[in-house]
Scaffold this active site. Structure first.
Site, short mmCIF file in Angstrom:
data_model
loop_
_atom_site.label_atom_id
_atom_site.label_comp_id
_atom_site.label_asym_id
_atom_site.label_seq_id
_atom_site.Cartn_x
_atom_site.Cartn_y
_atom_site.Cartn_z
N ARG A 1 -7.89 -4.48 -3.18
CA ARG A 1 -7.44 -3.30 -3.97
C ARG A 1 -8.43 -3.12 -5.12
O ARG A 1 -8.31 -3.77 -6.16
CB ARG A 1 -6.02 -3.53 -4.51
CG ARG A 1 -5.02 -3.76 -3.40
CD ARG A 1 -3.60 -3.95 -3.90
NE ARG A 1 -2.81 -4.54 -2.85
CZ ARG A 1 -2.28 -3.87 -1.83
NH1 ARG A 1 -2.42 -2.57 -1.75
NH2 ARG A 1 -1.60 -4.50 -0.89
N CYS B 1 0.84 -1.21 0.00
CA CYS B 1 0.00 0.00 0.00
C CYS B 1 0.86 1.25 0.00
O CYS B 1 0.55 2.25 -0.67
CB CYS B 1 -0.93 0.02 1.21
SG CYS B 1 -2.02 -1.41 1.29
C1 BEZ Z 1 0.55 -4.62 1.86
O1 BEZ Z 1 1.74 -4.83 1.89
O2 BEZ Z 1 0.09 -3.55 1.48
C2 BEZ Z 1 -0.37 -5.70 2.29
C3 BEZ Z 1 -0.04 -7.01 2.01
C4 BEZ Z 1 -0.90 -8.01 2.41
C5 BEZ Z 1 -2.05 -7.71 3.08
C6 BEZ Z 1 -2.40 -6.39 3.32
C7 BEZ Z 1 -1.56 -5.39 2.91
#
Ligand code: BEZ
Length: 238
Positions: free
Chosen positions: A138, A55
């Site tokens: 997402r 993110c």
């Molecule tokens: C992230 O790195 O943004 C992420 C990865 C897995 C689950 C939720 C967020």
């Protein structure tokens, strides 16, 4: 089975639907969606959680491109099921601490919605229980100047989005609207565009005989030139 029930309980918005309305608290104050964005395009996108690496890479990339999207008459609105203070702390950390792929001092100027009740996330089908019951996937919703959903893309939690593709999709839809054409696979501004199917046999024959300025691969598949300069001078603001 439970997932199926959950899906049935709240239908997910679809392409061609009016974007569901909501009011929300954001890092830039309260917004009324999509009313505040009428007359321009807006991308509503969700991310799973603040203070997570994928993110963070996405927010830095989108923030770096926000002026480019603004020139294409498109505003950005983010959302996660975190609270406002988490959002503020995360965006501050990004600005003051993170240097990534040449991006630093990155200021996220677009609103980031707090949605701790998951009301907006559920309305927009961003909670997909097979992937996570506690985090939004997402999701990307493209909403046009009339408040209609024009494209929807979902990615799983582990997959960071390609923001060049989001920009390409935006320009392609604007080009389709402005020039009454469609865009072929992998289209980029400057590439040939697809002209709508001929409405009559006469038009189809003219096309096949090369009387119109287009290239026909068969009667149902014709393209024509549309210079990038013409695309950009039509869809971009000064
Ligand atoms: C992230 O790195 O943004 C992420 C990865 C897995 C689950 C939720 C967020």
């Amino acid at each position: 089975m439970d997932n199926d029930k959950d899906m049935q309980a709240q239908p997910m918005p679809r392409i061609g639907d009016k974007a569901p309305e909501f009011k929300a608290v954001t890092t830039q104050g309260e917004i009324s969606f999509p009313a505040d964005y009428a007359g321009g395009w807006v991308i509503l996108f969700s991310h799973p959680a603040d203070f997570t690496p994928v993110c963070t890479s996405e927010f830095m990339t989108f923030a770096a491109l926000q002026d480019k999207f603004a020139k294409a008459n498109c505003k950005l609105v983010g959302l996660s099921v975190d609270g406002l203070y988490s959002h503020i702390a995360w965006l501050r950390t990004i600005r003051v601490k993170i240097e990534y792929k040449g991006m630093k001092d990155v200021e996220v100027k677009f609103p980031l919605i707090e949605d701790i009740t998951m009301t907006v996330a559920r309305t927009y089908g961003m909670i997909q229980p097979g992937e996570s019951t506690t985090k939004a996937v997402r999701a990307v919703f493209f909403v046009d100047p009339k408040g209609t959903i024009r494209a929807i893309i979902y990615y799983p939690l582990s997959l960071g989005r390609n923001f060049d593709e989001l920009y390409r999709a935006l320009i392609a839809m604007q080009t389709a609207d402005a020039f009454s054409v469609a865009t072929p696979a992998d289209w980029q501004p400057g590439d040939d565009v697809i002209v709508p199917p001929a409405g009559s046999c006469g038009v189809a024959k003219d096309r096949m005989e090369g009387k119109e300025e287009m290239k026909c691969y068969d009667w149902f598949f014709c393209t024509k030139k549309l210079p990038a300069q013409k695309v950009f001078s039509t869809v971009l603001k000064d």
